[in-house]
Design an enzyme around this catalytic site. Structure first.
Site, short mmCIF file in Angstrom:
data_model
loop_
_atom_site.label_atom_id
_atom_site.label_comp_id
_atom_site.label_asym_id
_atom_site.label_seq_id
_atom_site.Cartn_x
_atom_site.Cartn_y
_atom_site.Cartn_z
N GLU A 1 45.82 41.33 43.62
CA GLU A 1 45.53 40.52 44.82
C GLU A 1 45.17 39.14 44.32
O GLU A 1 44.19 38.99 43.58
CB GLU A 1 44.38 41.13 45.63
CG GLU A 1 44.63 42.54 46.16
CD GLU A 1 45.84 42.64 47.07
OE1 GLU A 1 46.30 41.60 47.59
OE2 GLU A 1 46.35 43.76 47.23
N GLY B 1 46.66 36.29 37.21
CA GLY B 1 47.47 37.44 37.61
C GLY B 1 48.78 37.50 36.83
O GLY B 1 49.22 38.58 36.43
N CYS C 1 39.70 34.28 49.69
CA CYS C 1 41.12 34.20 49.36
C CYS C 1 41.94 33.96 50.61
O CYS C 1 42.99 33.32 50.57
CB CYS C 1 41.59 35.45 48.64
SG CYS C 1 41.21 36.95 49.56
N GLY D 1 42.04 38.14 41.57
CA GLY D 1 41.67 36.88 40.93
C GLY D 1 42.72 35.84 41.22
O GLY D 1 43.50 35.96 42.17
P1 NDP Z 1 40.00 34.43 37.82
O1 NDP Z 1 41.44 34.75 37.86
O2 NDP Z 1 39.54 33.30 37.01
O3 NDP Z 1 39.13 35.70 37.30
C1 NDP Z 1 39.21 36.95 37.94
C2 NDP Z 1 38.78 38.03 36.96
O4 NDP Z 1 39.74 38.12 35.89
C3 NDP Z 1 37.43 37.77 36.27
O5 NDP Z 1 36.75 38.99 36.11
C4 NDP Z 1 37.85 37.21 34.91
O6 NDP Z 1 36.89 37.43 33.91
C5 NDP Z 1 39.08 38.04 34.64
N1 NDP Z 1 40.03 37.47 33.67
C6 NDP Z 1 40.17 36.19 33.29
N2 NDP Z 1 41.21 36.09 32.39
C7 NDP Z 1 41.70 37.33 32.22
C8 NDP Z 1 42.77 37.88 31.43
N3 NDP Z 1 43.54 37.12 30.65
N4 NDP Z 1 42.98 39.21 31.49
C9 NDP Z 1 42.24 39.99 32.30
N5 NDP Z 1 41.22 39.53 33.06
C10 NDP Z 1 40.96 38.21 33.03
O7 NDP Z 1 39.56 34.28 39.35
P2 NDP Z 1 38.17 33.78 39.95
O8 NDP Z 1 37.08 34.70 39.50
O9 NDP Z 1 38.04 32.33 39.72
O10 NDP Z 1 38.39 34.08 41.53
C11 NDP Z 1 39.00 33.20 42.37
C12 NDP Z 1 40.45 33.58 42.64
O11 NDP Z 1 40.52 34.91 43.15
C13 NDP Z 1 41.08 32.71 43.69
O12 NDP Z 1 42.37 32.31 43.30
C14 NDP Z 1 41.18 33.63 44.91
O13 NDP Z 1 42.19 33.27 45.80
C15 NDP Z 1 41.41 34.95 44.27
N6 NDP Z 1 41.04 36.04 45.19
C16 NDP Z 1 42.04 36.77 45.79
C17 NDP Z 1 41.74 37.76 46.72
C18 NDP Z 1 42.84 38.57 47.37
O14 NDP Z 1 42.54 39.61 47.95
N7 NDP Z 1 44.09 38.14 47.33
C19 NDP Z 1 40.36 38.06 47.10
C20 NDP Z 1 39.39 37.26 46.39
C21 NDP Z 1 39.72 36.28 45.47
P3 NDP Z 1 35.81 36.29 33.52
O15 NDP Z 1 35.01 36.02 34.75
O16 NDP Z 1 35.01 36.95 32.45
O17 NDP Z 1 36.61 35.12 33.07
#
Ligand code: NDP
Length: 478
Positions: A244, A227, A278, A222
């Site tokens: 990641e 993170g 990403c 995410g």
């Molecule tokens: P987010 O960080 O907003 O969310 C990712 C996941 O984390 C979702 O399931 C979300 O749930 C959950 N989440 C949110 N807050 C918390 C918390 N406090 N504790 C635990 N889990 C939580 O990311 P996005 O979904 O917007 O994805 C985009 C991001 O992901 C971009 O920054 C991208 O670069 C990165 N990414 C990185 C990759 C890599 O391999 N490095 C690959 C793909 C994406 P909910 O949806 O319910 O809020």
């Protein structure tokens, strides 16, 4: 599949209903789901804990067969999964189907991992002794995934975890849970025993906190800000973590590059899949001699794309995945303009035949490496060009950003390519190739703050999904 949460082998309905909409057509509801309570999440974690020892001891061939069966079912349903993915996330249908097939390959690869040798036998410094280093399942794995790869990402996390004898609780992004539900159905059908795989939906923080507190290991993909929060939480319980996270990936284009190839890989990296990768190319660092020709060609490519409904056969670039991201993209372009960027192409909303989140791929020029538009991830179809004098300046600009996920170079000089490859601080580097996607047999990931902890895929998966045990055996006494 009532309620679409899957806990201890049963489909469970939560108290809070929610729906997803099609980003190609905001008037179309795609899925209806429910969010479970924290108590239900605890039940899922407990089920995973109960089920793990038997799964860890499960016959190796039988475990591999289950993963292979899952791969076969995913492959057979790739069209259906791809269609759902296109409707819920907005990838074009070929992209959606392609992602489903990649998910199948992840399970296929993981099935092989089940039966690969997992241990080393050493001579000892003591006579009559031997030393055995073995790998054991890490235990209960919490997997939290983002919205941009709704089937591939859950699949590579879940397949890796299951292959090494772990049980899993998966929480998909609330924007795109549909493919995770299909995955749960497939795993049930493939014969994964009750409790070994669980799926929960809930608000990120509340659900995530319970998962982190009660898991042995967390695999999270995410944004970097999330993170950091997740990592702080995991530190309290010392839950093993691999994260990641975000990127702001650079492609260096040198004067000696093959211009056709450079434009091809730059446009692919920046705009294909609506820039929602990403590893998407967001910074184009271009030397002075090739700059004008490169920009002219890139602007033409950007303007030539057919942006529209993800299911229209001629669409090349689907919609932005959700309203929040769409608004952030438009704001990103406005902010870049305010700090001095010129817009060479796109950057605005596009009318479609439906009420969708369509955006014209943007090319920003005249930008400097230190500007906000080159320091913050946009996660949309937006690339900015930074003109530099030479390779030294290009390397400096590429590394002068907090993110360290992936980078690339376009050059016909082996010497320049190798210098860049070594000097880049990113976790993945490409040479004359589009930005890195997942090749499932090798590690994927970046250095902090684009990643944290061991990688999760390919040859690296064992480092995260197992714990190592070193045993000293005195054969003389046996
Ligand atoms: P987010 O960080 O907003 O969310 C990712 C996941 O984390 C979702 O399931 C979300 O749930 C959950 N989440 C949110 N807050 C918390 C918390 N406090 N504790 C635990 N889990 C939580 O990311 P996005 O979904 O917007 O994805 C985009 C991001 O992901 C971009 O920054 C991208 O670069 C990165 N990414 C990185 C990759 C890599 O391999 N490095 C690959 C793909 C994406 P909910 O949806 O319910 O809020």
């Amino acid at each position: 599949m009532k309620g679409a949460n899957y806990i201890d082998g049963r489909w469970v309905e939560g108290a809070v209903p929610f729906e997803t909409v099609n980003p190609s057509d905001l008037d179309e509801t795609v899925g209806s789901y429910t969010k479970v309570s924290e108590e239900d999440v605890r039940a899922a974690m407990a089920a995973a804990r109960r089920a793990q020892p038997a799964w860890g001891a499960f016959n190796m061939q039988a475990r591999a067969d289950i993963l292979l069966k899952a791969a076969e079912i995913i492959k057979a349903r790739a069209q259906d999964i791809g269609l759902l993915l296109s409707r819920e996330e907005g990838k074009t249908l070929p992209e959606g189907v392609g992602e489903a097939l990649r998910a199948a390959q992840c399970f296929q690869y993981a099935a092989g991992d089940v039966v690969r040798a997992q241990g080393e036998w050493y001579n000892s410094m003591r006579d009559g002794f031997n030393v055995l280093v073995t790998r054991e399942p890490v235990g209960v794995v919490a997997a939290i995934t983002p919205w941009n790869f709704p089937i591939a990402l859950p699949s590579w996390k879940v397949a890796g975890a299951l292959a090494y004898g772990n049980s899993v609780v998966l929480k998909p992004s609330s924007f795109v849970p549909g493919c995770a539900v299909m995955l749960a159905q497939i795993l049930e059908e493939a014969g994964v025993p009750a409790g070994v795989f669980n799926l929960v939906m809930g608000d990120g923080r509340a659900t995530g906190n319970v998962m982190i507190d009660e898991a042995d290991a967390l695999t999270f993909t995410g944004g970097t800000a999330t993170g950091r929060t997740v990592l702080a939480r995991a530190a309290e319980t010392m839950t093993k973590c691999q994260l990641e996270l975000g990127g702001k990936n650079a492609l260096v284009v040198l004067d000696d590059a093959d211009l056709d190839l450079a434009v091809d890989i730059a446009s692919n990296g920046a705009w294909i899949q609506t820039g929602q990768r990403c590893t998407g190319t967001e910074r184009l660092i271009v030397t002075r001699g090739i700059h004008d020709a490169f920009v002219e060609r890139m602007a033409k490519v950007a303007a030539s794309y057919r942006v529209g409904h993800a299911l229209d056969a001629d669409t090349q670039i689907g919609p932005v995945a959700n309203v929040q991201q769409f608004n952030e993209n438009l704001q990103f372009v406005a902010d870049a303009k305010a700090e001095g960027a010129q817009v060479a192409a796109g950057g605005g909303a596009v009318e479609g035949r439906t009420r969708g989140l369509f955006m014209a791929p943007a090319l920003l020029i005249g930008t400097k490496a230190g500007w906000r538009c080159n320091q913050h991830e946009s996660f949309g179809p937006i690339a900015s060009v930074i003109m530099v004098d030479d390779l030294d300046e290009a390397i400096h600009a590429a590394n002068a950003c907090q993110y360290k996920l992936s980078s690339g170079i376009a050059t016909t000089s082996l010497k320049n390519a190798e210098r860049f490859r070594k000097a880049s601080q990113a976790g993945m580097v490409t040479v004359n190739a589009p930005t890195a996607g997942l090749e499932y047999h090798v590690p994927l990931g970046g250095r902090a703050p684009s990643g944290y902890g061991p990688r999760e895929t390919g040859t690296a998966a064992a480092d995260f999904f197992t714990e190592s045990k070193t045993s000293y055996i005195n054969h003389g006494a046996i």
